[in-house]
Scaffold this active site. Sequence first.
Site, PDB file in Angstrom:
ATOM      1  N   HIS A  28      23.929 -18.155   6.497  1.00 20.73           N
ATOM      2  CA  HIS A  28      23.063 -16.962   6.513  1.00 20.73           C
ATOM      3  C   HIS A  28      22.279 -16.972   7.835  1.00 20.73           C
ATOM      4  O   HIS A  28      22.878 -17.040   8.906  1.00 20.73           O
ATOM      5  CB  HIS A  28      22.181 -16.996   5.246  1.00 20.73           C
ATOM      6  CG  HIS A  28      21.347 -15.785   4.989  1.00 20.73           C
ATOM      7  ND1 HIS A  28      21.541 -14.576   5.611  1.00 20.73           N
ATOM      8  CD2 HIS A  28      20.277 -15.590   4.149  1.00 20.73           C
ATOM      9  CE1 HIS A  28      20.644 -13.697   5.166  1.00 20.73           C
ATOM     10  NE2 HIS A  28      19.858 -14.293   4.291  1.00 20.73           N
TER      11      HIS A  28
ATOM     12  N   HIS B  25      31.841 -11.673   7.891  1.00 18.67           N
ATOM     13  CA  HIS B  25      30.726 -11.126   7.124  1.00 18.67           C
ATOM     14  C   HIS B  25      31.143 -10.891   5.679  1.00 18.67           C
ATOM     15  O   HIS B  25      32.291 -10.543   5.409  1.00 18.67           O
ATOM     16  CB  HIS B  25      30.226  -9.808   7.747  1.00 18.67           C
ATOM     17  CG  HIS B  25      28.844  -9.476   7.308  1.00 18.67           C
ATOM     18  ND1 HIS B  25      28.585  -8.754   6.167  1.00 18.67           N
ATOM     19  CD2 HIS B  25      27.642  -9.813   7.837  1.00 18.67           C
ATOM     20  CE1 HIS B  25      27.274  -8.643   6.028  1.00 18.67           C
ATOM     21  NE2 HIS B  25      26.668  -9.279   7.019  1.00 18.67           N
TER      22      HIS B  25
ATOM     23  N   ASP C 263      24.561 -12.506  14.318  1.00 21.95           N
ATOM     24  CA  ASP C 263      24.035 -13.774  14.792  1.00 21.95           C
ATOM     25  C   ASP C 263      24.749 -14.335  16.012  1.00 21.95           C
ATOM     26  O   ASP C 263      24.225 -15.235  16.659  1.00 21.95           O
ATOM     27  CB  ASP C 263      24.061 -14.801  13.647  1.00 21.95           C
ATOM     28  CG  ASP C 263      23.019 -14.463  12.616  1.00 21.95           C
ATOM     29  OD1 ASP C 263      21.875 -14.184  13.023  1.00 21.95           O
ATOM     30  OD2 ASP C 263      23.340 -14.423  11.414  1.00 21.95           O
TER      31      ASP C 263
END
Length: 373
Positions: A220, A259, A310
């Site tokens: 995460h 994802h 990210d």
Amino acid sequence: MSEPATSSGLRGVTAGATALSYVVPSGEYLRYRGYDIEDLCEHAIFEEVAFLLLHGRLPNRQDLHDYQAKLRALRALPAPLQDVLERIPARAHPMDVLRTACSMLGALEPEGDPSRQIEAADRLVAALPSALGYWFQFTRDGKRVDPVDSDPTIATQLLRLLTPPSPSDEQRRFMEVALILYAEHEFNASSFTARVIAGTLADYHSAITGALGALRGPLHGGANQAAMELIAPFQTPDEAREGVRRMLARKERVMGFGHAVYRRRDPRNDVFKAWARRLSLIAEDGYLYAVSEAIEEVMRAEKGLFPNADFYGASALHFAGLETNLFTPIFALARLCGWSAHVAEQRANNRLIRPGAEYVGPGRLQYVPLDRR
Ligand code: COA
């Protein structure tokens, strides 16, 4: 009646309703309360988005002026919290600092009545950046900084306390963008954690402390730190291609790719990527941008996987002057707005969250009492 389906990791399950953000699997857009993230990133500051998420609408000029003044006034840290921050070792991860500070503030200034939840959220949005900066400065330089400074925005306060002096206008603008992009994302693991905790009618600070724990893992929010740790050792794009191919051959996960909801693209990534490129032009180790692109190329070709927020978020934060282990805390300070809004939304229409489980243990076993003689 047919048995309800089991979904590993709750993938594909709609676990409730939200008006906070609209996440579409195609990745075509991402909207916060109806507003496209690209528009917010182009024009807004983080406090506008915080107001939007926490107070339900975009602020007008006067609202924003008043909200910024209010948040500035809420930056001060109580002495017992400063004392606790000074006792957290320099080697601790800054996510430990946020988790501890959140829990301590909940003990010192409990939410009390849930009607105070948005007050409690504004206080945390203002105080947690101060807490992180206070600990950072104290453990690095032994300085007891006064977090109540004239910094107009949370982004400028974070840059002053966490990065080398004299950030450029580009770095300042990027910090607003990074905080906006990380502010909210529907039922991600940490927001869902906050909702699960709020669903038991527990207090606000417990929900946020739990969310901070969930965010930290590398699958995460911790992915931005993990992605930078992957990118940084490579000196050239060729080295990176080679290294990532070896990782894939060993069946390792490459953090910052893939994802759970998006199937084709992560809309936040384009914005982060453009900023990573822009900031790389003035960074000492700007070659890492080409390294990142080489990794992206291999991941697309070999695995059909696209970078998520990210991946280029990591290099952009790096080029903006932040130490790698501060990346997830920056994400957390932004997502705090989303978490708080989810707590309020969950409470407004609450039902205890309690899924079932498929039992896969042994059948009935015969219990034989211990011979205690
Ligand atoms: N690197 C390598 N392989 C990956 C991968 C990655 N980043 N992401 C997914 N895969 C592979 C898995 O190994 C799996 O392959 P297999 O079927 O051969 O075992 C397949 O893709 C499906 O993975 P799975 O974990 O079931 O998909 P998911 O939808 O649950 O995964 C993530 C979503 C985010 C957990 C996953 O893509 C991941 O671990 N990414 C890296 C961590 C990250 O960047 N997290 C931040 C998300 S915003």
